[in-house]
Write a protein that holds these residues in place. Structure first.
Motif, PDB file in Angstrom:
ATOM      1  N   HIS A 197       0.569  14.057 -40.620  1.00 58.94           N
ATOM      2  CA  HIS A 197       0.380  12.363 -40.329  1.00 58.94           C
ATOM      3  C   HIS A 197      -0.576  11.886 -39.221  1.00 58.94           C
ATOM      4  O   HIS A 197      -1.539  13.399 -39.158  1.00 58.94           O
ATOM      5  N   ALA A 198      -1.725  11.192 -39.843  1.00 54.93           N
ATOM      6  CA  ALA A 198      -3.114  10.931 -38.814  1.00 54.93           C
ATOM      7  C   ALA A 198      -2.473   9.551 -37.726  1.00 54.93           C
ATOM      8  O   ALA A 198      -1.384   9.511 -36.915  1.00 54.93           O
ATOM      9  N   HIS A 199      -3.285  10.109 -36.843  1.00 59.12           N
ATOM     10  CA  HIS A 199      -2.504   8.969 -35.392  1.00 59.12           C
ATOM     11  C   HIS A 199      -2.663   8.241 -35.375  1.00 59.12           C
ATOM     12  O   HIS A 199      -2.261   7.746 -35.198  1.00 59.12           O
ATOM     13  N   SER A 200      -3.549   7.751 -36.997  1.00 63.29           N
ATOM     14  CA  SER A 200      -2.529   6.353 -36.914  1.00 63.29           C
ATOM     15  C   SER A 200      -0.866   5.520 -37.235  1.00 63.29           C
ATOM     16  O   SER A 200      -0.369   4.724 -37.087  1.00 63.29           O
ATOM     17  N   TRP A 201      -0.697   6.912 -37.474  1.00 62.42           N
ATOM     18  CA  TRP A 201       0.785   6.817 -37.903  1.00 62.42           C
ATOM     19  C   TRP A 201       1.171   6.663 -36.296  1.00 62.42           C
ATOM     20  O   TRP A 201       2.476   5.809 -36.224  1.00 62.42           O
ATOM     21  N   GLN A 203       0.173   4.804 -33.909  1.00 64.00           N
ATOM     22  CA  GLN A 203      -0.176   3.729 -33.411  1.00 64.00           C
ATOM     23  C   GLN A 203      -0.158   2.683 -34.173  1.00 64.00           C
ATOM     24  O   GLN A 203       0.204   1.517 -33.241  1.00 64.00           O
ATOM     25  N   ALA A 204       0.898   2.638 -35.496  1.00 63.56           N
ATOM     26  CA  ALA A 204       1.395   1.703 -36.122  1.00 63.56           C
ATOM     27  C   ALA A 204       2.570   1.599 -35.463  1.00 63.56           C
ATOM     28  O   ALA A 204       3.416   0.333 -35.496  1.00 63.56           O
ATOM     29  N   GLU A 208       5.800   6.702 -29.292  1.00 64.05           N
ATOM     30  CA  GLU A 208       5.099   7.769 -29.677  1.00 64.05           C
ATOM     31  C   GLU A 208       6.741   8.133 -30.237  1.00 64.05           C
ATOM     32  O   GLU A 208       6.684   8.920 -31.400  1.00 64.05           O
ATOM     33  N   ALA A 211       7.172   7.141 -33.291  1.00 59.52           N
ATOM     34  CA  ALA A 211       6.796   6.758 -35.103  1.00 59.52           C
ATOM     35  C   ALA A 211       7.066   8.824 -35.383  1.00 59.52           C
ATOM     36  O   ALA A 211       7.477   8.952 -36.426  1.00 59.52           O
ATOM     37  N   THR A 229      -2.017  12.428 -29.769  1.00 55.23           N
ATOM     38  CA  THR A 229      -2.876  10.622 -29.980  1.00 55.23           C
ATOM     39  C   THR A 229      -2.415  10.129 -28.197  1.00 55.23           C
ATOM     40  O   THR A 229      -3.812   9.582 -28.212  1.00 55.23           O
ATOM     41  N   TYR A 230      -1.774  10.782 -27.456  1.00 52.07           N
ATOM     42  CA  TYR A 230      -2.207  10.069 -26.351  1.00 52.07           C
ATOM     43  C   TYR A 230      -1.548  11.314 -25.099  1.00 52.07           C
ATOM     44  O   TYR A 230      -3.008  10.792 -24.100  1.00 52.07           O
TER      45      TYR A 230
END
Length: 475
Positions: A197-201, A203-204, A208, A211, A229-230
């Protein structure tokens, strides 16, 4: 996939119209496709793109829409447009199997047919063969330094357009990549597809951990979590381990984690330590982020603990020293039964005339000794003197005891394929086998050993004679 016959440079069509007007279109001709320098300043290339090239030739037809477009250009006569209406490729093609190692100045693909049909297909063959050979070579270099770790082709979003992305996925697997993120390539070529999956997953979702839990719920047996991501070690890894424990409680196992930024050598070592200490020694560590053969070599030299490399931009676009393009050329070497050559002030660019064979000399253990280009009627034997194709003054003796075998075979006759379609896995295996048979140093990235490619005495004599004749005409 259908490639239009308009996938060509305009001068192919203007020459074809001229041949027709001059009564030359049906003369028999032979063209060789080759490249002058090994890509990436390396020691070899991996031949790829033959199957789509043969598919193009076999299906070559002008549609009425394409003919109407050409007629509308105002360049071509009605007679020529009508000639194209019935145009088919009915020639012969000689080539090695895909995955074969090839080298500069070798005729890797030879096209025989009428002057019209052999000329028209030049541009399409160059773009198909050159690009896929370049990508396959890049993939082989990357896989060579991966230390047995899987390489996934991740390059679709950075490729040179949709067709470039599809071709790159195929060629990367010829060169050794085990799978691709490109779903269309997976369907078209039967390749394993991989992805997380992407970082956008991340962030959505509110945080964390939420997600990660959501992804693991949807894909409990295929969970690979993107942990950077973080904060890779401060939050990503601890949260991934929490989810790994929760998966295990439900009877599943965390497949792995992916790191897409930062110091990949250090972060992968620490991630491996954290996973092992938490009781997940089988969880994979996947790395991505602008990887190529040089970065991977550095990561491994610094003790990185990566199980899978996702290689995108620099594989699909072939960036790096000596990359970007293969520099393939397609030259007329015989017409109407007469050998032809191109002579320039640069001897290295003089072509090799006549219809030829490409032989590989191997030792008793199968190891490659050198390649020899000879005339089709040659009966070359070990012990003969062979010559450098770019400098006839340099020569050597073909070793006694060497085994000589044809590297190429007829793969198309009268416009129809004569060999069965190979699975990509067979091409990958061939590439891997042949890389192991190269002389030591050929796979080195810096100043690689130069694998010897020579020409036979009779081909050398023919070339020198024709050069002399051309020089007399120009005097």
């Amino acid at each position: 996939m259908r490639y239009s016959p308009l996938l060509t440079d305009l001068y192919e069509l203007t020459m074809l119209a001229g041949y027709l007007d001059e009564g030359m279109a049906e003369k028999q001709a032979v063209f060789d496709l080759f490249f002058r320098t090994n890509p990436f300043e390396g020691g070899y290339a991996v031949f790829a793109g033959l199957e789509p090239a043969l598919e193009f030739l076999e299906g070559l037809r002008f549609s009425e829409e394409e003919l109407a477009y050409l007629a509308g250009l105002g360049l071509f006569s009605p007679r020529f447009i009508d000639f194209l209406r019935g145009f088919r490729f009915r020639g012969r093609v000689t080539a090695p199997p895909e995955g074969t190692l090839v080298f500069a100045n070798e005729p890797i693909l030879t096209v025989e047919g009428t002057l019209a049909e052999a000329q028209l297909v030049e541009t399409a063959l160059l773009t198909i063969i050159s690009f896929q050979t370049l990508v396959a070579t890049k993939a082989a270099r990357i896989c060579h330094v991966s230390g047995g770790a899987e390489v996934i082709e991740f390059g679709l979003r950075r490729a040179q357009g949709p067709d470039g992305g599809l071709s790159a996925s195929r060629a990367a697997c010829v060169g050794g990549a085990g799978s691709t993120s490109n779903v269309l390539a997976g369907m078209a070529f039967g390749l394993p597809v991989r992805g997380t999956h992407a970082h956008s997953w991340i962030q959505a979702f509110p945080d964390e951990l939420t997600a990660f839990r959501a992804y693991a719920k949807v894909f409990p047996d295929a969970t690979i979590l993107l942990v950077d991501t973080y904060d890779t070690l401060g939050s990503g890894m601890p949260n991934a381990i929490i989810v790994a424990r929760e998966l295990r409680e439900r009877g599943h196992e965390l497949r792995g984690i992916r790191i897409d930024s930062g110091d990949l050598a250090y972060l992968s070592r620490e991630a491996r330590r954290m996973l092992d200490e938490a009781g997940f020694p089988d969880a994979l560590i996947v790395a991505s982020n602008e990887l190529d053969e040089y970065v991977i070599e550095s990561i491994r030299n610094e003790g990185g603990r990566i199980d899978v490399y996702g290689v995108g931009t620099k594989l699909a676009t072939c960036s790096g020293a000596g990359g970007v393009s293969l520099g393939g050329v397609y030259k007329l070497v015989r017409v109407d039964g007469q050998p032809k050559l191109k002579v320039t002030s640069d001897m290295a660019k003089a072509t090799l005339p006549g219809k030829k064979r490409l032989l590989r000399a191997t030792g008793p253990d199968g190891a490659f000794i050198q390649d020899v280009i000879c005339l089709a009627e040659d009966d070359l034997q070990p012990g003969e003197t062979v010559y450098d194709p770019t400098n006839p003054l340099q020569h050597k003796i073909l070793p006694e005891g060497a085994q000589l075998s044809d590297l190429r075979q007829v793969v198309m006759e009268e416009g129809h394929r004569t060999v069965a379609v190979e699975p990509l896995g067979a091409m990958t295996a061939r590439c891997r086998r042949e890389l192991a048979l190269l002389p030591q140093g050929c796979q080195r990235f810096i100043n690689p050993h130069r694998y010897k490619v020579s020409v036979s005495p009779r081909l050398n004599e023919l070339r020198c004679r024709l050069i002399g004749e051309v020089c007399k005409k120009g005097a």
